[in-house]
Structures are given as structure tokens and as C-alpha cells.
Design an enzyme around this catalytic site. Structure first.
Site, PDB file in Angstrom:
ATOM      1  N   CYS A 196       1.420  49.207  28.312  1.00 28.55           N
ATOM      2  CA  CYS A 196       1.085  50.567  28.755  1.00 28.55           C
ATOM      3  C   CYS A 196       0.921  50.688  30.269  1.00 28.55           C
ATOM      4  CB  CYS A 196      -0.208  51.036  28.088  1.00 28.55           C
ATOM      5  SG  CYS A 196      -1.615  49.997  28.510  1.00 28.55           S
TER       6      CYS A 196
ATOM      7  N   CYS B 109      -4.688  46.993  23.758  1.00 26.16           N
ATOM      8  CA  CYS B 109      -5.759  47.357  24.702  1.00 26.16           C
ATOM      9  C   CYS B 109      -6.891  46.324  24.635  1.00 26.16           C
ATOM     10  CB  CYS B 109      -6.306  48.738  24.379  1.00 26.16           C
ATOM     11  SG  CYS B 109      -5.022  49.947  24.013  1.00 26.16           S
TER      12      CYS B 109
ATOM     13  N   ASP C 167      -1.622  49.804  31.995  1.00 23.27           N
ATOM     14  CA  ASP C 167      -3.027  49.929  32.403  1.00 23.27           C
ATOM     15  C   ASP C 167      -3.561  48.587  32.879  1.00 23.27           C
ATOM     16  OD1 ASP C 167      -3.184  52.618  31.905  1.00 23.27           O
ATOM     17  OD2 ASP C 167      -3.693  52.336  29.796  1.00 23.27           O
TER      18      ASP C 167
ATOM     19  N   CYS D 248      -7.664  52.751  28.483  1.00 22.81           N
ATOM     20  CA  CYS D 248      -8.070  53.824  27.572  1.00 22.81           C
ATOM     21  C   CYS D 248      -9.417  53.509  26.908  1.00 22.81           C
ATOM     22  CB  CYS D 248      -6.996  53.991  26.506  1.00 22.81           C
ATOM     23  SG  CYS D 248      -6.912  52.530  25.458  1.00 22.81           S
TER      24      CYS D 248
HETATM   25 FE1  FES Z   1      -3.405  51.149  28.018  1.00 19.33          FE
HETATM   26 FE2  FES Z   1      -5.124  51.260  26.002  1.00 19.33          FE
HETATM   27  S1  FES Z   1      -3.270  52.411  26.237  1.00 19.33           S
HETATM   28  S2  FES Z   1      -5.216  50.024  27.759  1.00 19.33           S
END
Ligand code: FES
Length: 211
Positions: free
Chosen positions: A36, A107, A38, A63
Site C-alpha cells: 500500500c 498492515c 504506507d 491505516c
Molecule cells: Fe497501508 Fe494499512 S493500508 S498500512
């Protein structure tokens, strides 16, 4: 339809434990998710005698599932030795949280990876690695695969942003294809240094820009 989170996930997301940065940590690691894009950054303070994690903090740019997992694993790891903390897995975190939706497992993996990477950095930089291997270009590149370009979410090796790597007499030089005025040049440089500097035999890391 909203994602079905357990009450515990919601509690940890809304009131995360151990959130924030840390002054003068003994080790730090930033992990990015290839799924993702992140990121999460984790800081450790470790008792040099007992190797107990005295303090632990995280900053998440992920998230709700990521924040809740980072919150619960930092709770679990605090007060444990680094050997005990190494045994924390995304499955144990998932169980503690009452189960994450399958689509959100990556995540939890991201949060747990940041804990393991920070412990590894601590061991590297404190002479605790058993049978340490001399740092090679391949080792450096494998570590650079954990540095994410925030613009694309790809790691900087996959994104073809690395021109060359040289390892000489304890100095690692990373030649990037990035211009020094690239929007994220400073962040990427900081993360490259953060990834490579803890290696037990590395004394200096230089990051070169392409113009
Ligand atoms: Fe990226 Fe959860 S969608 S850390």
C-alpha cells in the site's frame, strides 16, 4: 459497507499506546509496505546490561489496522528482552487484537516488520550479531529494498532509483539517480542512512545525488 473491526482494534486505533517519536533512541527503523506504500517508524530504548526494552515508540503513516497493530505490539514488547520481543509475530498481534480482516493482514505485517528491523539495527550497531558477515554491495542493496519512494510506493531499488553502490574500508556510498532537488530527496537520504548505518562494520554512509 464498513470494514468489520473488533472493538480492540478500534480502541487501539482511537487511543494508540506508545505513539510518537523518541529523543536519542538506541535504535530506529522505518518500514514501508509494498502492498500500500504506507510507512511506520519504530524507536527503541534498550537497557545495555539486561537488553530489556525500556521504552518503545512508533509513528505510523498507515491505516487503522496498522496503528492498532503498532500500538499492541509496542505494549507487548515493552519490558521484554530483545530476544523475547523477536518472537512477536503478526499472527500473535492479530490474535491479541481479536482478528483483523484478511485484506488488512499486510498492515499488521508492516508494523511487526518495523519492530524486527529496529531490533536488528540495535544488534548490528551494538556488536550483538553472531558470526557477522562483512558488508557487501549485495547486503546494502537488500537493505535498500526496504526504503520506499513516497511518490510511487515502490522501493527505491525496484523503482530503479539506484545507480551504484560502493563499499570501501567501512564507507558505503550509494549513488542515486535522484536529483538533489527531488521532492523527497532529503527523506530518502535520511532513510538510506538509517538503513545502512547500523551495519556492524559500517563507519560512514554517503548518499550521492545525480545533479
Ligand atoms: Fe497501508 Fe494499512 S493500508 S498500512
Amino acid at each position: 459497507m464498513p470494514i468489520p473491526y473488533s472493538n480492540k482494534v478500534i480502541d487501539h486505533f482511537l487511543k494508540p499506546h506508545n505513539a510518537g517519536s523518541m529523543k536519542d533512541p538506541d535504535a530506529v527503523a522505518t518500514e514501508g509496505s509494498p502492498a500500500c506504500g504506507d510507512m511506520v517508524k519504530l524507536y527503541l530504548k534498550v537497557n545495555p546490561e539486561t537488553k530489556v526494552i525500556d521504552d518503545i515508540k512508533f509513528e505510523s503513516y498507515g491505516c487503522a489496522s496498522n496503528i492498532a497493530t503498532a500500538s499492541i505490539i509496542t505494549d507487548i514488547a515493552k519490558g521484554k528482552t530483545i530476544e523475547e520481543a523477536k518472537k512477536v509475530t503478526w499472527k500473535s498481534a492479530d490474535k491479541e487484537l481479536g482478528g483483523l480482516p484478511p485484506v488488512k493482514v499486510h498492515c499488521a505485517v508492516l508494523a511487526v516488520d518495523s519492530l524486527h528491523a529496529a531490533i536488528d539495527n540495535y544488534e548490528q550497531s551494538h556488536g550483538l550479531v553472531k558470526d557477522p558477515k562483512p558488508t557487501t554491495k549485495e547486503i546494502v542493496i537488500s537493505r535498500l529494498k526496504h526504503v520506499i519512494n513516497p511518490l510511487t510506493g515502490f522501493n527505491i531499488v525496484k523503482a530503479n532509483m539506484i545507480d551504484d553502490v560502493k563499499v570501501e574500508n567501512g564507507t558505503v556510498t550509494v549513488y542515486t539517480k535522484l536529483a538533489s532537488d527531488h521532492q523527497f530527496a532529503a527523506n530518502i537520504k535520511e532513510e538510506i542512512i538509517e538503513r545502512i548505518e547500523p551495519l556492524w562494520d559500517v563507519k560512514k554512509v554517503e548518499v550521492k545525488f545525480d545533479g
